[in-house]
Motif scaffolding. Structure first.
Motif, mmCIF file in Angstrom:
data_model
loop_
_atom_site.group_PDB
_atom_site.id
_atom_site.type_symbol
_atom_site.label_atom_id
_atom_site.label_comp_id
_atom_site.label_asym_id
_atom_site.label_seq_id
_atom_site.Cartn_x
_atom_site.Cartn_y
_atom_site.Cartn_z
ATOM 1 N N CYS A 13 -8.302 2.814 -5.909
ATOM 2 C CA CYS A 13 -8.579 1.709 -4.995
ATOM 3 C C CYS A 13 -7.323 0.869 -4.917
ATOM 4 O O CYS A 13 -6.873 0.316 -5.924
ATOM 5 C CB CYS A 13 -9.745 0.871 -5.511
ATOM 6 N N TYR A 14 -6.723 0.800 -3.725
ATOM 7 C CA TYR A 14 -5.569 -0.094 -3.557
ATOM 8 C C TYR A 14 -6.127 -1.418 -3.052
ATOM 9 O O TYR A 14 -6.532 -1.561 -1.913
ATOM 10 C CB TYR A 14 -4.488 0.518 -2.650
ATOM 11 N N ASP A 15 -6.179 -2.344 -3.975
ATOM 12 C CA ASP A 15 -6.923 -3.582 -3.754
ATOM 13 C C ASP A 15 -5.993 -4.687 -3.278
ATOM 14 O O ASP A 15 -5.195 -5.219 -4.052
ATOM 15 C CB ASP A 15 -7.605 -3.962 -5.083
ATOM 16 N N ASN A 16 -6.100 -5.027 -1.989
ATOM 17 C CA ASN A 16 -5.320 -6.160 -1.496
ATOM 18 C C ASN A 16 -6.222 -7.348 -1.175
ATOM 19 O O ASN A 16 -5.845 -8.280 -0.497
ATOM 20 C CB ASN A 16 -4.435 -5.755 -0.308
ATOM 21 N N GLY A 74 -9.094 1.299 0.317
ATOM 22 C CA GLY A 74 -8.787 -0.115 0.141
ATOM 23 C C GLY A 74 -9.947 -0.779 -0.573
ATOM 24 O O GLY A 74 -10.942 -0.131 -0.903
ATOM 25 N N ASP A 75 -9.831 -2.089 -0.793
ATOM 26 C CA ASP A 75 -10.926 -2.757 -1.506
ATOM 27 C C ASP A 75 -12.205 -2.762 -0.672
ATOM 28 O O ASP A 75 -13.293 -2.545 -1.203
ATOM 29 C CB ASP A 75 -10.539 -4.170 -1.935
ATOM 30 N N GLY A 84 -8.596 2.560 7.127
ATOM 31 C CA GLY A 84 -8.007 1.303 6.684
ATOM 32 C C GLY A 84 -6.540 1.305 7.033
ATOM 33 O O GLY A 84 -6.060 2.216 7.717
ATOM 34 N N CYS A 85 -5.809 0.300 6.540
ATOM 35 C CA CYS A 85 -4.372 0.224 6.804
ATOM 36 C C CYS A 85 -3.711 1.562 6.536
ATOM 37 O O CYS A 85 -2.974 2.087 7.357
ATOM 38 C CB CYS A 85 -3.719 -0.820 5.905
ATOM 39 N N ASN A 108 -6.748 -4.509 7.438
ATOM 40 C CA ASN A 108 -6.538 -3.730 8.657
ATOM 41 C C ASN A 108 -7.173 -4.393 9.869
ATOM 42 O O ASN A 108 -6.722 -4.240 10.989
ATOM 43 C CB ASN A 108 -7.110 -2.323 8.456
ATOM 44 N N CYS A 119 -0.401 -8.172 -0.672
ATOM 45 C CA CYS A 119 -0.230 -7.909 0.764
ATOM 46 C C CYS A 119 0.469 -9.094 1.411
ATOM 47 O O CYS A 119 -0.087 -10.189 1.481
ATOM 48 C CB CYS A 119 -1.607 -7.671 1.390
ATOM 49 N N ALA A 137 0.837 -1.208 0.000
ATOM 50 C CA ALA A 137 0.000 0.000 0.000
ATOM 51 C C ALA A 137 0.866 1.249 0.000
ATOM 52 O O ALA A 137 0.559 2.236 -0.666
ATOM 53 C CB ALA A 137 -0.938 -0.006 1.203
#
Lengths: 381, 288, 80
Positions: free
Chosen positions: B121-124, B95-96, B43-44, B129, B208, B21
């Motif tokens: 969107c940072y999709d992990n 996040g997702d 989120g994270c 989190n 991740c 991320a």
């Protein structure tokens, strides 16, 4: 200054026009809807130089409001009932982030059963969010209070958002004559918002809405309590300044014939108009009764209330809301803070009229009490 | 690629060793430059970059809640534009979970209203989190703490929600997928999105280490494997024109990607075959 | 004492938090092998490699991405 006949919703919209917010995210809901319509029209007609954000929900209305206020501009939004409930989470965030948003709440009952009419459960359910809550009695007060709310909220010692609470339909859809202040006087009273504590500018980067661990969270919340307490003084000062410019006097509370009263009614909002008439009628019959209208519910004006009720024997609090197992919220707060014989009455839920008979019933039950808390006007089958 | 003297996401953040991320955000901010305001969903990212009184953000930053970064960005964008600050980039990160699940409505509204902003969107592929719970973006077969493998379960039993196409259906001018393993492709898209007038959406796959179960040094390698196997396809839809932006020379079997992650370790041949067929169909549909 | 609304007006001050202490493996770069591809800079999650490819051990968490992505095997991960 011009005088026009209008609803309280129109009066709020007029106040917003005069306050010149730059971002207005609103979502329509009965009985707030006409506020959202008036403001859309004002923007369409260039009567307000603002971005009207046509959000897809109240949750997004308050979220966009926090974003815009955080970015550093004056913001307005309005809602009611279910909409305010949907905003609930972000109301707390707004106060914690110390963004001085002004929100008008057209007080309406909460589902279920679904009901579009007036009571005050919606805003009462937000009482601990960290917002100032001012309850108004008529259209003029709705306009004036909206203007004053900005001045109080944006005070650097306060920086908490304000909720102007106006009774759904009873005020929002009833026309009354209203004096509309001129722009010049309003500009003098309410200068532009110049944020110092938080704004979003690439030339001066800052981080807003951060994560705070147990080392800091308590102090952050305590600071809000300090600001809320301080707001009593600022509200009164703002009311005085307003009176000087516009001639209309307001305060934290509004006592009526309380000085020599044995029994004092305590209530908030439009109900106070009915109560004032009832006080006069009872006085004609020789009853020593008075009325204390609470304008500021948060901050809770303990000192001002104590001063107004010091000579009375008993207090009858009429609440348009209910906390299960306790009674009305205002009643409960009075019991905690005011050292008097206090009785609570639940009335006017979901738009049920609070009739003169209902008020007389509350009065008689305060004279000869049976219970601490009584639901009045209940239908027996 | 241009390397700045100083990254706009400062080190010292609390991301895990090997956190994808932070790579995602660092590259985006460096591409956008200082004249940017950033918004983040809870989120994270938010938690690891803003533990009061420290922030990793070198640009103005605001966070409000989990599900509303689209709406918060709408408010920020409106406030900037009404003040005549038309040249400031507005970028929101989610996040997702904050994007495809709880934040979908807020984002949809923001995109539909045409705000001049970029949403990344940072999709992990799960709620990292809170400890690796499944989201609508969790792929078929992945074992998470709320879609665990078990005697009656092979993990997540539904395919990933096709979020970029949902965004494309909004008719916004720019939609793209990207991967942190292909930084030049990603950065090009971020710049293109910033130049686009109106809303832009980038769906970035971000492996991740903690949630997928691979060693921390493999973060980029895992992203590369996803693309090389066709499990993640890099494309853009620029004003309605669809184009694949990276074509692997030869598509590797998905098994190469699945077998290196703990979340897929339990899958038997039958399930792997099913995933291969699903990926093949997806690749065929998009012309890869 | 906290700032109003816990706003942070010192951008990038997470640099005060030296995450190098998290490290169990340490990347060592052999500059002679380095081909200046910049992968170690681009992919570092902790901005711990500068333009001259010097590694900043104040922040490097030892994830090993730089070593893994180095096409010329110029970085070795050594136990602390």
């Amino acid at each position: 200054m011009v005088k026009e006949v209008m609803t309280s919703n129109k009066a709020v919209a007029e106040a917003v026009r005069l306050a010149k917010p730059q971002v207005i995210p609103v979502y329509p809901i009965t009985p707030q809807t006409t506020i959202s319509e008036y403001l859309a029209q004002y923007v369409a007609d260039e009567k307000i130089d603002a971005k009207y954000v046509k959000v897809e929900s109240e949750h997004s209305a308050i979220s966009a409001a926090v974003g815009a206020s955080g970015a550093g501009v004056r913001v307005f939004t309005a809602t009611s009932s279910q909409g305010l409930m949907l905003m609930h989470e972000i109301l707390y965030a707004a106060a914690g982030m110390r963004v001085p948003i002004v929100l008008a709440d057209a007080n309406r009952a909460i589902s279920a059963p679904l009901n579009i009419w007036n009571d005050q459960q919606d805003s009462i359910a937000q009482r601990d969010a960290g917002w100032l809550q001012i309850y108004v009695e008529n259209a003029q007060e709705a306009l004036d209070t909206t203007l004053m709310a900005y001045k109080v909220s944006e005070n650097p010692d306060i920086l908490l958002p304000s909720m102007v609470c106006l009774d759904g339909f009873i005020l929002t859809h009833t026309v009354e004559p209203v004096e509309i202040p001129d722009q010049e006087s309003v500009d003098k009273f309410l200068p532009p918002y110049v944020p110092e504590h938080a704004f979003l500018d690439p030339n001066e980067p800052m981080s807003i809405g951060n994560f705070a661990d147990p080392n800091y969270y308590t102090e952050a919340r305590h600071d809000m309590d300090v600001a809320m307490t301080k707001s009593m003084e600022v509200i009164q000062k703002t009311c005085d300044e307003f009176a000087e410019i516009f001639g209309r006097k307001y305060g934290l509370v509004e006592p009526y014939k309380t000085e020599d009263a044995d029994i004092i009614f305590v209530a908030m909002g439009s109900l106070c108009s009915t109560l004032r008439v009832m006080v006069d009628q009872l006085r004609e019959k020789g009853e020593k009764v008075g009325l204390l209208k609470i304008r500021a519910y948060r901050p809770f004006p303990t000192e001002a209330i104590n001063e107004a009720v010091k000579n009375c024997e008993k207090i009858a609090v009429i609440d348009k809301n209910f906390s299960f197992g306790i009674g009305g919220a205002l009643y409960a707060d009075m019991k905690v803070k005011i050292d008097k014989e206090i009785y609570g009455f639940i009335a006017g839920l979901g738009g049920r009229d609070i009739t003169p008979e209902a008020i007389l019933e509350a009065y008689e039950k305060t004279k000869a009490p049976e219970n601490d808390v009584t639901w009045i006007g209940l239908k027996e089958e | 690629m241009d390397i700045p003297d100083k990254d706009l996401l400062a080190p010292g953040h609390r991301g895990c060793a090997g956190c994808g991320a932070s790579i995602a955000v660092k590259l985006a901010l460096n591409a956008l430059g200082k004249n940017t305001v950033a918004i983040s969903a809870t989120g994270c990212l938010e938690v690891m970059t803003t533990p009061y009184p420290e922030t990793s953000w070198e640009v103005p930053f605001i966070h409000v809640a989990f599900e509303n970064s689209g709406a918060v960005a709408s408010g920020v964008e409106s406030a900037l534009r009404i003040q005549g600050k038309d040249d400031v980039n507005v970028v929101a990160f989610g996040g997702d979970g904050g994007t495809v699940d709880i934040g979908l409505q807020s984002l949809s509204g923001a995109m539909e209203r045409g705000h001049n902003m970029l949403y990344i969107c940072y999709d992990n592929e799960a709620y990292m989190n809170t400890g690796i719970q499944r989201s609508g973006a969790t792929p078929y077969g992945a074992s998470t703490t709320t879609s665990p493998k078990g005697t009656a379960s092979f993990g997540e039993d539904k395919p990933k929600k096709n979020m970029p196409m949902i965004m494309a259906a909004h008719g916004i001018p720019y939609v793209a997928t990207a991967s942190i393993a292909y930084p030049e492709d990603y950065v090009k898209k971020v710049k293109k999105a910033a130049e686009t007038k109106g809303p832009a959406y980038i769906h970035l796959q971000q492996p991740c280490t903690t949630g997928w179960g691979f060693p921390s040094e493999k973060t980029i390698e895992m992203g590369r494997l996803a693309v090389e196997t066709g499990s993640w396809i890099l494309y853009e839809i620029d004003h309605g024109n669809f184009e694949i932006t990276f074509r692997p020379e030869e598509r590797r079997p998905v098994k190469d990607y699945l077998s290196t992650q703990k979340r897929f370790k339990h899958l038997d041949e039958e399930h792997i075959e099913k995933i291969q067929k699903y990926v093949d169909a997806e690749c065929k549909e998009l012309g890869l | 004492m906290v700032s109003i609304g816990c706003v942070i007006k010192t951008p990038g001050n997470s640099r005060n938090n030296k995450t190098g202490s998290w490290r169990t493996f340490k990347p060592i770069l052999d500059k002679e092998k380095c081909i200046d591809c910049d992968n170690c800079i681009i992919f570092c999650p902790d901005s711990s490699v500068n333009k001259q490819h010097d590694i900043d051990y104040d922040y490097c968490k030892g994830c090993g991405i730089c070593a893994n992505e180095c096409p010329s095997d110029a970085i070795e991960m050594v136990k602390e």
